[in-house]
Write a protein that holds these residues in place. Sequence first.
Motif, PDB file in Angstrom:
ATOM      1  N   ASP A 107       0.874  -1.184   0.000  1.00  0.00           N
ATOM      2  CA  ASP A 107       0.000   0.000   0.000  1.00  0.00           C
ATOM      3  C   ASP A 107       0.908   1.231   0.000  1.00  0.00           C
ATOM      4  O   ASP A 107       0.990   1.973   0.978  1.00  0.00           O
ATOM      5  CB  ASP A 107      -0.909  -0.022   1.233  1.00  0.00           C
ATOM      6  CG  ASP A 107      -1.888   1.150   1.248  1.00  0.00           C
ATOM      7  OD1 ASP A 107      -2.298   1.595   0.161  1.00  0.00           O
ATOM      8  OD2 ASP A 107      -2.220   1.620   2.354  1.00  0.00           O
ATOM      9  N   GLY A 108       1.575   1.436  -1.114  1.00  0.00           N
ATOM     10  CA  GLY A 108       2.687   2.376  -1.183  1.00  0.00           C
ATOM     11  C   GLY A 108       2.318   3.790  -1.565  1.00  0.00           C
ATOM     12  O   GLY A 108       1.216   4.257  -1.301  1.00  0.00           O
ATOM     13  N   LYS A 109       3.254   4.469  -2.159  1.00  0.00           N
ATOM     14  CA  LYS A 109       3.148   5.885  -2.564  1.00  0.00           C
ATOM     15  C   LYS A 109       3.113   6.817  -1.356  1.00  0.00           C
ATOM     16  O   LYS A 109       2.508   7.895  -1.417  1.00  0.00           O
ATOM     17  CB  LYS A 109       1.915   6.126  -3.452  1.00  0.00           C
ATOM     18  CG  LYS A 109       1.877   5.256  -4.716  1.00  0.00           C
ATOM     19  CD  LYS A 109       0.691   5.638  -5.574  1.00  0.00           C
ATOM     20  CE  LYS A 109       0.528   4.660  -6.728  1.00  0.00           C
ATOM     21  NZ  LYS A 109      -0.679   4.915  -7.521  1.00  0.00           N
ATOM     22  N   ARG A 110       3.698   6.366  -0.256  1.00  0.00           N
ATOM     23  CA  ARG A 110       3.856   7.242   0.914  1.00  0.00           C
ATOM     24  C   ARG A 110       5.036   6.731   1.732  1.00  0.00           C
ATOM     25  O   ARG A 110       5.430   5.576   1.594  1.00  0.00           O
ATOM     26  CB  ARG A 110       2.584   7.300   1.763  1.00  0.00           C
ATOM     27  CG  ARG A 110       2.046   5.944   2.155  1.00  0.00           C
ATOM     28  CD  ARG A 110       0.591   6.043   2.640  1.00  0.00           C
ATOM     29  NE  ARG A 110       0.052   4.723   2.925  1.00  0.00           N
ATOM     30  CZ  ARG A 110      -0.068   4.170   4.142  1.00  0.00           C
ATOM     31  NH1 ARG A 110       0.329   4.838   5.223  1.00  0.00           N
ATOM     32  NH2 ARG A 110      -0.576   2.969   4.304  1.00  0.00           N
ATOM     33  N   ARG A 111       5.603   7.597   2.582  1.00  0.00           N
ATOM     34  CA  ARG A 111       6.794   7.253   3.325  1.00  0.00           C
ATOM     35  C   ARG A 111       6.469   6.242   4.416  1.00  0.00           C
ATOM     36  O   ARG A 111       5.577   6.474   5.235  1.00  0.00           O
ATOM     37  CB  ARG A 111       7.392   8.527   3.959  1.00  0.00           C
ATOM     38  CG  ARG A 111       8.265   9.317   2.997  1.00  0.00           C
ATOM     39  CD  ARG A 111       8.585  10.708   3.502  1.00  0.00           C
ATOM     40  NE  ARG A 111       9.194  10.731   4.824  1.00  0.00           N
ATOM     41  CZ  ARG A 111      10.477  10.461   5.088  1.00  0.00           C
ATOM     42  NH1 ARG A 111      11.307  10.139   4.109  1.00  0.00           N
ATOM     43  NH2 ARG A 111      10.935  10.523   6.320  1.00  0.00           N
ATOM     44  N   LYS A 112       7.206   5.127   4.426  1.00  0.00           N
ATOM     45  CA  LYS A 112       7.005   4.090   5.439  1.00  0.00           C
ATOM     46  C   LYS A 112       8.353   3.571   5.895  1.00  0.00           C
ATOM     47  O   LYS A 112       9.356   3.706   5.210  1.00  0.00           O
ATOM     48  CB  LYS A 112       6.122   2.980   4.867  1.00  0.00           C
ATOM     49  CG  LYS A 112       4.665   3.444   4.705  1.00  0.00           C
ATOM     50  CD  LYS A 112       3.849   2.528   3.818  1.00  0.00           C
ATOM     51  CE  LYS A 112       3.334   1.316   4.532  1.00  0.00           C
ATOM     52  NZ  LYS A 112       2.415   0.536   3.654  1.00  0.00           N
ATOM     53  N   ARG A 113       8.346   2.958   7.095  1.00  0.00           N
ATOM     54  CA  ARG A 113       9.594   2.624   7.786  1.00  0.00           C
ATOM     55  C   ARG A 113       9.803   1.149   8.033  1.00  0.00           C
ATOM     56  O   ARG A 113       8.848   0.412   8.253  1.00  0.00           O
ATOM     57  CB  ARG A 113       9.597   3.275   9.176  1.00  0.00           C
ATOM     58  CG  ARG A 113       9.915   4.708   9.209  1.00  0.00           C
ATOM     59  CD  ARG A 113       9.795   5.214  10.630  1.00  0.00           C
ATOM     60  NE  ARG A 113       8.416   5.211  11.104  1.00  0.00           N
ATOM     61  CZ  ARG A 113       8.063   5.289  12.378  1.00  0.00           C
ATOM     62  NH1 ARG A 113       8.999   5.346  13.327  1.00  0.00           N
ATOM     63  NH2 ARG A 113       6.799   5.304  12.733  1.00  0.00           N
ATOM     64  N   VAL A 114      11.058   0.773   8.065  1.00  0.00           N
ATOM     65  CA  VAL A 114      11.519  -0.553   8.498  1.00  0.00           C
ATOM     66  C   VAL A 114      12.454  -0.342   9.689  1.00  0.00           C
ATOM     67  O   VAL A 114      13.253   0.603   9.690  1.00  0.00           O
ATOM     68  CB  VAL A 114      12.256  -1.254   7.338  1.00  0.00           C
ATOM     69  CG1 VAL A 114      13.119  -2.409   7.830  1.00  0.00           C
ATOM     70  CG2 VAL A 114      11.261  -1.737   6.295  1.00  0.00           C
ATOM     71  N   LEU A 115      12.346  -1.206  10.679  1.00  0.00           N
ATOM     72  CA  LEU A 115      13.229  -1.134  11.841  1.00  0.00           C
ATOM     73  C   LEU A 115      14.308  -2.214  11.763  1.00  0.00           C
ATOM     74  O   LEU A 115      14.004  -3.373  11.444  1.00  0.00           O
ATOM     75  CB  LEU A 115      12.397  -1.355  13.127  1.00  0.00           C
ATOM     76  CG  LEU A 115      13.188  -1.334  14.432  1.00  0.00           C
ATOM     77  CD1 LEU A 115      13.797   0.034  14.700  1.00  0.00           C
ATOM     78  CD2 LEU A 115      12.285  -1.738  15.604  1.00  0.00           C
ATOM     79  N   VAL A 116      15.538  -1.821  12.025  1.00  0.00           N
ATOM     80  CA  VAL A 116      16.636  -2.779  12.163  1.00  0.00           C
ATOM     81  C   VAL A 116      17.132  -2.707  13.617  1.00  0.00           C
ATOM     82  O   VAL A 116      17.517  -1.622  14.075  1.00  0.00           O
ATOM     83  CB  VAL A 116      17.800  -2.479  11.206  1.00  0.00           C
ATOM     84  CG1 VAL A 116      18.943  -3.461  11.407  1.00  0.00           C
ATOM     85  CG2 VAL A 116      17.320  -2.513   9.759  1.00  0.00           C
ATOM     86  N   LYS A 117      17.062  -3.834  14.319  1.00  0.00           N
ATOM     87  CA  LYS A 117      17.538  -3.886  15.713  1.00  0.00           C
ATOM     88  C   LYS A 117      18.525  -5.059  15.803  1.00  0.00           C
ATOM     89  O   LYS A 117      18.207  -6.170  15.365  1.00  0.00           O
ATOM     90  CB  LYS A 117      16.363  -4.123  16.659  1.00  0.00           C
ATOM     91  CG  LYS A 117      16.749  -4.161  18.130  1.00  0.00           C
ATOM     92  CD  LYS A 117      16.700  -2.772  18.757  1.00  0.00           C
ATOM     93  CE  LYS A 117      17.161  -2.763  20.192  1.00  0.00           C
ATOM     94  NZ  LYS A 117      16.953  -1.456  20.831  1.00  0.00           N
ATOM     95  N   ILE A 118      19.676  -4.784  16.365  1.00  0.00           N
ATOM     96  CA  ILE A 118      20.695  -5.826  16.461  1.00  0.00           C
ATOM     97  C   ILE A 118      21.128  -5.903  17.918  1.00  0.00           C
ATOM     98  O   ILE A 118      21.400  -4.874  18.550  1.00  0.00           O
ATOM     99  CB  ILE A 118      21.920  -5.523  15.586  1.00  0.00           C
ATOM    100  CG1 ILE A 118      21.484  -5.012  14.201  1.00  0.00           C
ATOM    101  CG2 ILE A 118      22.816  -6.756  15.448  1.00  0.00           C
ATOM    102  CD1 ILE A 118      22.631  -4.512  13.330  1.00  0.00           C
ATOM    103  N   ILE A 119      21.209  -7.134  18.462  1.00  0.00           N
ATOM    104  CA  ILE A 119      21.795  -7.301  19.785  1.00  0.00           C
ATOM    105  C   ILE A 119      22.870  -8.371  19.700  1.00  0.00           C
ATOM    106  O   ILE A 119      22.794  -9.289  18.883  1.00  0.00           O
ATOM    107  CB  ILE A 119      20.766  -7.635  20.891  1.00  0.00           C
ATOM    108  CG1 ILE A 119      20.179  -9.025  20.696  1.00  0.00           C
ATOM    109  CG2 ILE A 119      19.659  -6.590  20.934  1.00  0.00           C
ATOM    110  CD1 ILE A 119      19.385  -9.507  21.912  1.00  0.00           C
ATOM    111  N   GLY A 120      23.909  -8.221  20.515  1.00  0.00           N
ATOM    112  CA  GLY A 120      24.992  -9.196  20.487  1.00  0.00           C
ATOM    113  C   GLY A 120      26.246  -8.603  21.106  1.00  0.00           C
ATOM    114  O   GLY A 120      26.186  -7.706  21.927  1.00  0.00           O
ATOM    115  N   GLN A 121      27.379  -9.085  20.627  1.00  0.00           N
ATOM    116  CA  GLN A 121      28.637  -8.566  21.187  1.00  0.00           C
ATOM    117  C   GLN A 121      29.680  -8.408  20.088  1.00  0.00           C
ATOM    118  O   GLN A 121      29.584  -8.988  19.049  1.00  0.00           O
ATOM    119  CB  GLN A 121      29.168  -9.501  22.274  1.00  0.00           C
ATOM    120  CG  GLN A 121      29.522 -10.873  21.772  1.00  0.00           C
ATOM    121  CD  GLN A 121      29.816 -11.850  22.904  1.00  0.00           C
ATOM    122  OE1 GLN A 121      29.625 -11.532  24.090  1.00  0.00           O
ATOM    123  NE2 GLN A 121      30.245 -13.049  22.581  1.00  0.00           N
TER     124      GLN A 121
END
Lengths: 138, 138, 138
Positions: free
Chosen positions: B124-138
């Motif tokens: 459902d595009g034609k507008r600004r939308k976001r993806v989240l990148v979350k990383i945990i570790g060492q």
Amino acid sequence: MKSYRKELWFNTNSRREFINITPEVEECLRESGIQEGLLLCNAMHITASVFINDDEPGLHRDFERFLEKLAPEKPYSQYDHNGYEDNADAHLKRTIMGREVVVAVSGGKLDLGPWEQIFYGEFDGKRRKRVLVKIIGQ
Amino acid sequence: MKSYRKELWFNTNSRREFINITPEVEECLRESGIQEGLLLCNAMHITASVFINDDEPGLHRDFERFLEKLAPEKPYSQYDHNGYEDNADAHLKRTIMGREVVVAVSGGKLDLGPWEQIFYGEFDGKRRKRVLVKIIGQ
Amino acid sequence: MKSYRKELWFNTNSRREFINITPEVEECLRESGIQEGLLLCNAMHITASVFINDDEPGLHRDFERFLEKLAPEKPYSQYDHNGYEDNADAHLKRTIMGREVVVAVSGGKLDLGPWEQIFYGEFDGKRRKRVLVKIIGQ
């Protein structure tokens, strides 16, 4: 690293039902005291789902019709699994909706988009069933 | 334990589109400096998806036909959700494709198989939308 | 934080097959020595799946029929992806079944519900393919 574990119990009045469990999951996160990490929320039963979508009743009726089209409950005899049971369709419906969600924890909060809500999806209800919340982080 | 968070923004020209975001996700991992851990990449909108599959245009046309067969966009009136909106099909399509992927981080790299590529799936595009990148570790 | 990584290899005799890999995944967890954390188990190939459901042969036949209804293997010519290949249906079937599962690790055990079993789902078999097990925790 800290870790946290809790089971949430549900008992629906109908065979199929969607329950918004975001407040219970937020409460788990508060109890955990974890600020940065990952939260897993999964159905512990194979005829139920945990998924993220919109808390809008019209959409939930659309999901019901969509799932009944792809994996109809009846006739029960269409499924090999239904020898002693009648819930084969529930196993298939839960597969479409998914077993689990993984949610980022950032600044001590569930890192969700503006309309993201966490749901328990029941497809073979009227009995006590469980969801697991597991959080790891710091 | 280290943690990292970044939002990636997208604005597609068409209602439905698949974008290979593997390079952006790899860049996030480099920025994080994390060597061993887990990376979560999820759509923050409930009419979009993050999924892993092949970067092959023929397959992407097959996905489009497959999704239109299972959850057709039109007629809009077939969906209860479409009172004030027209995107009920996008909620259903995203459910099939999935909200999120969790990828192992090993030796500072995305631990992907030979053909695995990470995609943003817009329904459902034609507008600004976001993806989240979350990383945990060492 | 500890981390653990292992690849499991499979070579099925038929194009489509479900293999219960719970014992192999439990063995990975024992080897890791991790007591509390998260375990990711994912197909490294885009025509295979890792999913959780019931180890019941009737249900597995129901899954086969369900998947063939939603994304039939033949005729091969119905898919644009099948120019040089014949496995477009396998990409679609794996999408329905899912790429990965994330399982909680609690007290050194897989934190599964009473009937939850982890399966490798092959949709384009008769060749060596891999599953990744990655565990992080303490």
